[in-house]
Design an enzyme around this catalytic site. Structure first.
Site, PDB file in Angstrom:
ATOM      1  N   ASP A   1      -4.123   0.668   8.573  1.00  0.00           N
ATOM      2  CA  ASP A   1      -2.983   1.574   8.390  1.00  0.00           C
ATOM      3  C   ASP A   1      -2.875   2.556   9.559  1.00  0.00           C
ATOM      4  O   ASP A   1      -1.793   2.767  10.124  1.00  0.00           O
ATOM      5  CB  ASP A   1      -3.177   2.328   7.063  1.00  0.00           C
ATOM      6  CG  ASP A   1      -1.959   3.125   6.648  1.00  0.00           C
ATOM      7  OD1 ASP A   1      -0.830   2.749   7.025  1.00  0.00           O
ATOM      8  OD2 ASP A   1      -2.129   4.124   5.935  1.00  0.00           O
TER       9      ASP A   1
ATOM     10  N   LYS B   1       5.632   5.525  -1.966  1.00  0.00           N
ATOM     11  CA  LYS B   1       6.571   6.387  -1.222  1.00  0.00           C
ATOM     12  C   LYS B   1       7.956   6.384  -1.847  1.00  0.00           C
ATOM     13  O   LYS B   1       8.809   7.199  -1.484  1.00  0.00           O
ATOM     14  CB  LYS B   1       6.635   5.960   0.250  1.00  0.00           C
ATOM     15  CG  LYS B   1       5.421   6.428   1.035  1.00  0.00           C
ATOM     16  CD  LYS B   1       5.592   6.194   2.515  1.00  0.00           C
ATOM     17  CE  LYS B   1       4.386   6.752   3.269  1.00  0.00           C
ATOM     18  NZ  LYS B   1       4.416   6.385   4.686  1.00  0.00           N
TER      19      LYS B   1
ATOM     20  N   HIS C   1      -6.317   4.079  -0.018  1.00  0.00           N
ATOM     21  CA  HIS C   1      -6.114   3.763   1.397  1.00  0.00           C
ATOM     22  C   HIS C   1      -6.053   4.982   2.314  1.00  0.00           C
ATOM     23  O   HIS C   1      -6.088   4.841   3.536  1.00  0.00           O
ATOM     24  CB  HIS C   1      -4.904   2.836   1.595  1.00  0.00           C
ATOM     25  CG  HIS C   1      -3.556   3.478   1.548  1.00  0.00           C
ATOM     26  ND1 HIS C   1      -2.869   3.701   0.377  1.00  0.00           N
ATOM     27  CD2 HIS C   1      -2.746   3.935   2.528  1.00  0.00           C
ATOM     28  CE1 HIS C   1      -1.712   4.258   0.636  1.00  0.00           C
ATOM     29  NE2 HIS C   1      -1.604   4.426   1.946  1.00  0.00           N
ATOM     30  N   HIS C   2      -5.993   6.203   1.744  1.00  0.00           N
ATOM     31  CA  HIS C   2      -6.082   7.408   2.582  1.00  0.00           C
ATOM     32  C   HIS C   2      -7.402   8.144   2.366  1.00  0.00           C
ATOM     33  O   HIS C   2      -7.555   9.275   2.838  1.00  0.00           O
ATOM     34  CB  HIS C   2      -4.906   8.353   2.300  1.00  0.00           C
ATOM     35  CG  HIS C   2      -3.634   7.894   2.949  1.00  0.00           C
ATOM     36  ND1 HIS C   2      -3.405   7.960   4.312  1.00  0.00           N
ATOM     37  CD2 HIS C   2      -2.526   7.332   2.422  1.00  0.00           C
ATOM     38  CE1 HIS C   2      -2.211   7.472   4.590  1.00  0.00           C
ATOM     39  NE2 HIS C   2      -1.653   7.069   3.453  1.00  0.00           N
TER      40      HIS C   2
ATOM     41  N   HIS D   1       0.796  -1.229   0.000  1.00  0.00           N
ATOM     42  CA  HIS D   1       0.000   0.000   0.000  1.00  0.00           C
ATOM     43  C   HIS D   1       0.833   1.286   0.000  1.00  0.00           C
ATOM     44  O   HIS D   1       0.371   2.320  -0.455  1.00  0.00           O
ATOM     45  CB  HIS D   1      -0.994   0.009   1.170  1.00  0.00           C
ATOM     46  CG  HIS D   1      -0.400   0.248   2.508  1.00  0.00           C
ATOM     47  ND1 HIS D   1       0.181  -0.757   3.257  1.00  0.00           N
ATOM     48  CD2 HIS D   1      -0.286   1.369   3.258  1.00  0.00           C
ATOM     49  CE1 HIS D   1       0.616  -0.257   4.386  1.00  0.00           C
ATOM     50  NE2 HIS D   1       0.348   1.033   4.426  1.00  0.00           N
ATOM     51  N   ASP D   2       2.077   1.229   0.504  1.00  0.00           N
ATOM     52  CA  ASP D   2       2.902   2.445   0.525  1.00  0.00           C
ATOM     53  C   ASP D   2       4.008   2.415  -0.525  1.00  0.00           C
ATOM     54  O   ASP D   2       4.976   3.183  -0.430  1.00  0.00           O
ATOM     55  CB  ASP D   2       3.524   2.637   1.918  1.00  0.00           C
ATOM     56  CG  ASP D   2       2.577   3.359   2.864  1.00  0.00           C
ATOM     57  OD1 ASP D   2       1.621   4.001   2.376  1.00  0.00           O
ATOM     58  OD2 ASP D   2       2.785   3.286   4.094  1.00  0.00           O
TER      59      ASP D   2
HETATM   60 FE   LIG Z   1       0.012   5.483   2.978  1.00  0.00          FE
END
Ligand SMILES: [Fe+2]
Length: 240
Positions: free
Chosen positions: A175, A97, A146-147, A93-94
């Site tokens: 999360d 980044k 997801h945010h 999910h990240d």
């Molecule tokens: Fe995230």
């Protein structure tokens, strides 16, 4: 010329041969499928590690979120494919980044608004990275969402209500709980109780009530699928 006896015998022999060919083919197919599943699992773990290598403070974050999201899905009684889908989406999910500068990810103080805007691009970047991969479910879409928050206060699209898929609502709660339970470069761990308070404060507004209740059951009175340390979540075991 066939007599009824030798025709039956011939059909039986052909049938035996076909079944044995099918059995051998089936066995080979099963072995190949298992190899492909192992390869996919390894590739997901490698991608997950690669995206965390620049961000040592959050090492293991995606693995823990994956296990918590899967545990929430099981607690909610969702089916096996949905639980597995959440595990994969949690692991990745990240991944977006990777497009955020190292100095910002590891900044030991609060971020400026401009820096935070850059961090916020990671969910869309994650979607772009994962979109070409043909997973069994909408992994890229869940990563992008997801945010997002149930009341439309999230990002990047400000989705709300039914526009936000259930898997994304589950991943969002997992999360937040994991992030609050562990140290970050700019603050110490806040602990599991504070994380649960945050989730319950947003029950029905930012967070889906069913997911909040599952989280409460899993981490509160229910049987958690992991152990706790004083600082927050300890080593996470397998869910369900
Ligand atoms: Fe995230």
């Amino acid at each position: 010329m066939d007599t009824p006896w030798n025709k039956d015998l011939r059909d039986q022999i052909i049938g035996l041969g076909e079944r044995s060919v099918h059995k051998s083919y089936y066995t080979q197919m099963r072995r190949r499928m298992a190899e492909l599943e192992d390869l996919l699992e390894g590739a997901i773990a490698a991608l997950s590690t690669m995206s965390e290598i620049r961000d040592p403070y959050t090492g293991g974050h995606q693995q823990r979120v994956a296990e918590l999201a899967e545990g929430l899905a099981r607690t909610m009684g969702l089916d096996g494919p949905t639980c597995r889908l959440l595990h994969v989406a949690g692991m990745l999910h990240d991944i977006g980044k990777i497009s955020v500068p190292f100095e910002i990810l590891n900044k030991p103080r609060s971020l400026t608004e401009a820096e935070f805007s850059l961090v916020r691009t990671h969910s869309e970047s994650g979607y772009e990275i994962l979109r070409p991969l043909r997973f069994e479910g909408p992994v890229a879409e869940i990563v992008r969402e997801h945010h997002e928050r149930l009341d439309g206060s999230g990002y990047p699209q400000g989705l709300r209500g039914d526009g936000l898929r259930l898997e994304s609502r589950i991943l969002a709660v997992a999360d937040v709980v994991e992030a609050m339970s562990f140290h970050r470069p700019y603050r110490p761990a806040l602990g599991i109780s504070a994380a649960l308070e945050e989730i319950l404060a947003g029950r029905g507004t930012r967070f889906d009530p069913r997911v909040c209740d599952a989280c409460s059951a899993l981490l509160g009175e229910g049987r958690p699928p992991f152990t706790f340390s004083r600082d927050g979540l300890g080593s996470l075991g397998p869910c369900g």
